[in-house]
Each structure stands twice: as C-alpha cells, then as structure tokens.
Design a protein around this motif. Structure first.
Motif, PDB file in Angstrom:
ATOM      1  N   VAL A 298       2.801  -7.857   0.712  1.00 42.76           N
ATOM      2  CA  VAL A 298       2.205  -6.905   1.659  1.00 42.76           C
ATOM      3  C   VAL A 298       0.967  -6.291   1.009  1.00 42.76           C
ATOM      4  O   VAL A 298       1.065  -5.614  -0.020  1.00 42.76           O
ATOM      5  CB  VAL A 298       3.198  -5.783   2.032  1.00 42.76           C
ATOM      6  CG1 VAL A 298       2.558  -4.806   3.001  1.00 42.76           C
ATOM      7  CG2 VAL A 298       4.468  -6.381   2.617  1.00 42.76           C
ATOM      8  N   ARG A 299      -0.197  -6.545   1.598  1.00 41.49           N
ATOM      9  CA  ARG A 299      -1.441  -6.029   1.056  1.00 41.49           C
ATOM     10  C   ARG A 299      -1.476  -4.497   1.171  1.00 41.49           C
ATOM     11  O   ARG A 299      -1.080  -3.949   2.201  1.00 41.49           O
ATOM     12  CB  ARG A 299      -2.608  -6.629   1.840  1.00 41.49           C
ATOM     13  CG  ARG A 299      -3.949  -6.378   1.195  1.00 41.49           C
ATOM     14  CD  ARG A 299      -4.960  -7.338   1.739  1.00 41.49           C
ATOM     15  NE  ARG A 299      -5.290  -7.008   3.122  1.00 41.49           N
ATOM     16  CZ  ARG A 299      -6.483  -7.301   3.668  1.00 41.49           C
ATOM     17  NH1 ARG A 299      -7.399  -7.939   2.970  1.00 41.49           N
ATOM     18  NH2 ARG A 299      -6.729  -6.984   4.919  1.00 41.49           N
ATOM     19  N   LEU A 300      -1.927  -3.817   0.130  1.00 41.54           N
ATOM     20  CA  LEU A 300      -2.076  -2.358   0.165  1.00 41.54           C
ATOM     21  C   LEU A 300      -3.564  -2.041   0.171  1.00 41.54           C
ATOM     22  O   LEU A 300      -4.290  -2.454  -0.734  1.00 41.54           O
ATOM     23  CB  LEU A 300      -1.407  -1.725  -1.055  1.00 41.54           C
ATOM     24  CG  LEU A 300       0.060  -2.131  -1.296  1.00 41.54           C
ATOM     25  CD1 LEU A 300       0.621  -1.402  -2.513  1.00 41.54           C
ATOM     26  CD2 LEU A 300       0.915  -1.844  -0.067  1.00 41.54           C
ATOM     27  N   THR A 301      -4.011  -1.326   1.189  1.00 36.46           N
ATOM     28  CA  THR A 301      -5.445  -1.102   1.369  1.00 36.46           C
ATOM     29  C   THR A 301      -5.771   0.384   1.471  1.00 36.46           C
ATOM     30  O   THR A 301      -5.158   1.094   2.269  1.00 36.46           O
ATOM     31  CB  THR A 301      -5.933  -1.795   2.673  1.00 36.46           C
ATOM     32  OG1 THR A 301      -5.436  -3.124   2.709  1.00 36.46           O
ATOM     33  CG2 THR A 301      -7.439  -1.793   2.746  1.00 36.46           C
ATOM     34  N   ALA A 302      -6.732   0.817   0.661  1.00 33.90           N
ATOM     35  CA  ALA A 302      -7.236   2.191   0.766  1.00 33.90           C
ATOM     36  C   ALA A 302      -8.172   2.255   1.962  1.00 33.90           C
ATOM     37  O   ALA A 302      -9.126   1.475   2.051  1.00 33.90           O
ATOM     38  CB  ALA A 302      -7.972   2.586  -0.516  1.00 33.90           C
ATOM     39  N   ILE A 303      -7.893   3.147   2.914  1.00 36.13           N
ATOM     40  CA  ILE A 303      -8.691   3.164   4.148  1.00 36.13           C
ATOM     41  C   ILE A 303      -9.394   4.491   4.384  1.00 36.13           C
ATOM     42  O   ILE A 303     -10.045   4.674   5.409  1.00 36.13           O
ATOM     43  CB  ILE A 303      -7.821   2.834   5.390  1.00 36.13           C
ATOM     44  CG1 ILE A 303      -6.656   3.830   5.510  1.00 36.13           C
ATOM     45  CG2 ILE A 303      -7.296   1.410   5.322  1.00 36.13           C
ATOM     46  CD1 ILE A 303      -5.905   3.721   6.822  1.00 36.13           C
ATOM     47  N   GLY A 304      -9.269   5.427   3.454  1.00 35.44           N
ATOM     48  CA  GLY A 304      -9.952   6.697   3.656  1.00 35.44           C
ATOM     49  C   GLY A 304      -9.433   7.744   2.708  1.00 35.44           C
ATOM     50  O   GLY A 304      -8.717   7.428   1.754  1.00 35.44           O
ATOM     51  N   GLU A 305      -9.802   9.002   2.998  1.00 39.60           N
ATOM     52  CA  GLU A 305      -9.278  10.050   2.132  1.00 39.60           C
ATOM     53  C   GLU A 305      -8.925  11.304   2.915  1.00 39.60           C
ATOM     54  O   GLU A 305      -9.398  11.517   4.040  1.00 39.60           O
ATOM     55  CB  GLU A 305     -10.252  10.357   0.992  1.00 39.60           C
ATOM     56  CG  GLU A 305     -11.461  11.166   1.388  1.00 39.60           C
ATOM     57  CD  GLU A 305     -12.326  11.487   0.173  1.00 39.60           C
ATOM     58  OE1 GLU A 305     -11.837  12.164  -0.756  1.00 39.60           O
ATOM     59  OE2 GLU A 305     -13.496  11.047   0.150  1.00 39.60           O
ATOM     60  N   ILE A 306      -8.067  12.098   2.311  1.00 37.36           N
ATOM     61  CA  ILE A 306      -7.629  13.352   2.922  1.00 37.36           C
ATOM     62  C   ILE A 306      -8.697  14.416   2.681  1.00 37.36           C
ATOM     63  O   ILE A 306      -9.278  14.489   1.594  1.00 37.36           O
ATOM     64  CB  ILE A 306      -6.275  13.792   2.324  1.00 37.36           C
ATOM     65  CG1 ILE A 306      -5.175  12.769   2.683  1.00 37.36           C
ATOM     66  CG2 ILE A 306      -5.871  15.186   2.790  1.00 37.36           C
ATOM     67  CD1 ILE A 306      -4.847  12.678   4.157  1.00 37.36           C
TER      68      ILE A 306
END
Lengths: 336, 336
Positions: A298-306
């Motif tokens: 399962v690919r883990l992708t950073a998509i933004g920030e808090i």
C-alpha cells in the motif's frame, strides 16, 4: 444470537457455520458463546483497551439488492466496520451480526451472504460471537466489531497539530469507479476488474494501522469511507485545525481515456469518491523519515499539511488555492 | 458515532446530550470517545469478562410509529438489550446506538426519543459510547450493549439439570395486555396504567440477575422476551433437558372481569405474551432455601422443575398433563 422464526434451528445452523470457520483464539472461551444465548462473552486481553464500533449496511442506502452479489454484501458489511478498527490502530477480535431479512432471502441468498462474511471473518481473524435476526421486507444489516489496542496507543481523529504532514494510503477514487461499473451492468460480477473488486471487496488496512500506532508515528488517524473532501474536514474539526492539500500529490485512480470520455474525472473521484477504506493520517514532521514509501504493497503518500487556521484549502496544479468543499458521500443527499 | 448528514453537527449535538447526562464512570476514559470518532474505546475491568449483546428495534416489527410514544421507543430500545445483560448476571457499562431515520423525524420525534433513551441510560448506568446514523424511510434502531461480569460467574441458558426448580420473577403477561391497550387507543399515553407502563417502559432485572449469580444460586438463566412457552423451550434445548410446568403456580397478570370479557385470558397471556423482560432461571434443589420470596419488590415464584427427557410439559389445574407448544412472539409469524 437470537432468532425468532419457525426456521430458527435451520437459520442458526447456517449462521453458526460462519463462527466455526474462524480460527480458534489464543485465550480459552474468548468469544463464541452468544450464538443461541442471550449475549456473547468476551475475555479482554490484559493491558488492552476494547474498541467498539458499529455500522449500518442497508439495502437501498449502502447496497442494491439486484446489483450487489450477496457474498460481497457479506464481505463488505464486516470489512467496513473492520476499517474503523484499523483507523484506531486496533486488532479485531469478534463481531455481532444483526440481520433482518425478507422470508424470500433465508435460502440461497443467505448462504451466499454468509460465505462472503465467513471469508472476511477468517481473513481478518474476527470471530462471529452473536447477534440478532428478525424479518423485514428490506435487507437490513448492522455489524458491531469488537477490537483491542494496547492501553494508551489508540489513534483518534483528534490529535493533528499545525505543521503535521497529511498522508493517505493507496489510491483514492477507485471504489467509486467500481460502483459506477456495477450500476451499469445487470448484476454481472466481473470480479477480475480491479476497481469493481475495490468497491465490492474492500480490504481494511489493519496491518498498516497497527504498525503506525505501534511505532507512534501518527498524531491523528481515520479511515476514508465517504471521500477525502468530507473526511478531511472531519479530522480537522476533531483536531481543531485546518489543512492545505497539494492537489498534484493526491494519488489518483488510473482512468482509461474511454472512461474519461464517459465522465470519470480522476481528481474529482479522489476528492469525493466514497468507499475507499484507505487510511488518512497525520505525521509530526520530525517523524516523516521513519515512514516507508509503501507498507505491504500500500503506497503511502504525503498530500499536504495541517495548518493553524481552521480552513481546509486545496492547492491546484495551476498554483491557485481554493477552499475545499465537503462533497463526499452523504445518505441525506443521495442514495447508492 | 458517525453521522453523514448535512445536519450532522446538529444531530450529533442532540445525541451527545444523552452521553452527557450519564454519571461519570469510576475509571478514567472508560468510554465516550466514540461520538465523533471512528470507534469507541472501553477500558475493561480487571478480573471481568465483557458481555456483548445487540438487539433490533424496528418500526412495524417491534413498535408502531403512530402508536408508540417516541420516549418509550428510546427507553425500550435500550432496556430490552439491558435485559440480556441482566440474564447473564452482568452489569451494563456502555452502549452503541445505530439509528436510521426519515428526514421528517430528525426534529421533535428525535428529541423525545433521546429523552427516553437518556432516562434509561442514567437509571441503569449505561453510557452512550458511540454508534452510526443514517437516513431511511422507516425508523430502524439497533442497540449494542457492553456489560461486564466477574470472570466465570456469568449465567447461561445451558446449565439446567434434571431436578432443578424453575423460577420466574414478577407476573407474566402484563406487557401483552399493555400492547393491546395501546393498539386500541389513538396513540394516547395513559402512562398511569400499570400494564401499559410495563409494555412501554420495561425495567430490566439487573439487580436480581447480579444477586442470583453473585450468590451462585442459578444453574441456568435467560430473560423472557417472547413469552414463557417459547423461551422455556429455548432454555431446555440449550441445556439438553426437559421441563414440567405446574400451571397453577404461574404468576398471572391481574385481569379485570371486563377485560376477560374482551378476550384476555390470564393463563394464555402468561404462557404466550411477549415483552415481559422478567427473568426465567433454574435453581438446584439444595439451594432453594436461600431464595427469598421476593427481591426488591419482584416476586420470585417456583413454577415447575427440570426433567431428564427433553419434553416440555404443562400440568393443568384439572390434573391433566399436556405438551407445551411454543406460541410466543415470532416475527416470522406476526407483526406487532
């Protein structure tokens, strides 16, 4: 498990087979006393908290009697509740099945339904412990899953802090394509189709959720059931924060040119498509380097920030920024 | 607790009030994290097993939208599940509420429903921990109750042995009279009527169940939800025994001459009337003398004994003996 029909013994025998198929648990008499008694007994593991979650799965709202294969209904009614356990980093232990059926569906339909349920029960080591059955003109299902998590280790929707990085597992929007394929056919299975399989037989990300919480990598976590645009709003609201999504980084479903011409827009599907059952989680920046690129395929992708302000913003590929509207699945707006 | 409507915040606020009204539990963070998160967390008590039970409460099957006051629906959907916990000798801890409503019922009806639910939740110290809400044209309710019992002390339907004395708590058949009264009126409450109250606001026999198991007085126990004639068959089947009931000893509802003329037969009501939520239990003969005549105002009556052969027989007042037919409530035979 109580049933109250004249067919009670036959119905109970069928349902009991689901429990029999599951592997024995490590502790004696952990579960399983509920079928034929007033309630089930569960022996909790020392040093653990118990996770409790229940989910509706209703004909007409969550599935279509004529379109969804019965074994997919059985598989999915359990796995979508298991996805809630995954979202807390827990391990499933047992479940209760509440089933209301038309008399016409206590034969072949029920058997196929139970076959799918049993497959999911075995695969994810979640034993049928009890439930309640009754008659109804519509097929009504409610599943309660009981899981466990080491005390103090559960992940919640709250806990995200400004500066944390937002991640998703897998690709988003595939299940929504699968639903469209299903609605377009006359009940054909086409199990070989990846998107259809993703809609019919979702896989709860239990191992990923457990690994993330065990290694204390996440500050907040939830599962994506109604679509990223709706669910991210919920995570932010629970945490009292906002978010900035980088649209170019969201992992999209692969959509053929033919499907694009039929109106499938991968970006919109990834934002608003339901039933993905992937994990959405936030990771403190200093822990990012401990996160692999993928976990068990399962690919883990950073998509933004808090962010500190409570807005949920979307950065488009053209550099423009806009507020993200919650347009995910909503039973008060549309049916399946 | 997940809700997925545009009215989500308002709906959740309403439902949260139910949880707020309940007294804090003795251990910190025992329950209550589920409302607004994917699942609830429950911290089990050391040395205890967890009791799990779920119950349907469906419009048209278990209650009538036009006849049953909403606060009675709220009270009863929880208390009938609590009765299953009582039947095992357990103490309730928390519950999950699955609620499907027509959009027309998210206002005043929901508020009155939640008021009844909250009253039951407070009275029996069972905290709302989470759930799932969705839309449906009919009112659908499913309640999961989580209770606890000291390890090894739970009572089951199995365990009755030949020679054991069969007991019931309270009087049988009153709730069935209450249902008839309700069906005959145009939704009028008449809360002062004892039989109507027994149908609308049953009291789970939690203290009695706990006392009986704590003192190891019972060999088998269950609650009477569908009528003695059906439920005794179930207890006997689970225990692999039979029973001989002494018809003259069954504690009957008080039926006025006018009601008798209207067709109410106290003896038949006691055998086949549903919704009593009294306890049915068996006591080894040598422990009979430890049983009081009543417990906290609930009369305890010996009504027969367990036999080796698997028949369930009824001794009539005229001395004749006949097999007892299971004629209690059955959703596959009749609706409310």
């Amino acid at each position: 498990m109580r049933t109250r029909s004249q067919d009670e013994p036959a119905l109970l025998r069928k349902i009991r087979r689901v429990a029999k198929g599951t592997p024995p648990s490590s502790t004696p008499r952990t579960v399983g006393l509920g079928i034929g008694d007033d309630a089930a007994l569960f022996r909790p593991t020392a040093g653990h908290e118990t996770i409790l979650t229940c989910d509706w799965f209703l004909e007409g709202t969550h599935f279509l009697r004529e379109k969804h294969p019965p074994d997919a209904v059985g598989w999915k009614c359990l796995t979508r509740a298991l996805s809630d356990v995954a979202a807390m980093g827990g391990t499933p232990r047992c479940f209760l099945l509440s089933l209301a059926l038309p008399a016409s569906h206590t034969g072949r339909w029920l058997e196929r339904f139970l076959r799918g349920l049993r497959r999911a029960s075995r695969k994810f080591h979640c034993v049928l412990a009890g439930g309640d059955t009754t008659r109804h003109q519509k097929i009504l299902i409610n599943v309660t899953v009981i899981g466990e998590v080491p005390t103090g280790r559960a992940a919640f929707r709250e806990g995200a802090r400004a500066g944390d990085i937002i991640y998703v597992g897998g690709r988003l929007g595939e299940a929504e394509v699968g639903l469209s394929i299903l609605r377009g056919t006359e009940g054909s299975r086409k199990a070989g189709n990846h998107r259809l399989r993703k809609h019919l037989y979702p896989e709860p990300r239990l191992a990923l959720g457990q690994w993330l919480t065990k290694n204390r990598l996440v500050s907040a976590m939830m599962d994506l059931s109604d679509g990223l645009s709706s669910d991210l709003h919920r995570l932010c609201a629970a945490s009292g924060v906002g978010a900035r999504l980088d649209g170019s980084r969201i992992p999209l479903a692969e959509i053929s040119q033919a499907d694009r011409r039929r109106g499938f827009h991968p970006f919109q599907l990834a934002l608003d498509g339901g039933d993905d059952y992937e994990l959405l989680f936030t990771v403190p920046r200093r822990r990012m380097n401990r996160l692999p690129k993928s976990f068990q395929g399962v690919r883990l992708t950073a998509i933004g920030e808090i962010t500190r302000d409570r807005k949920v913003a979307l950065l488009r590929e053209d550099g423009s920024e806009q507020l993200l509207a919650a347009r995910g699945w909503d039973p008060f707006r549309k049916q399946v």
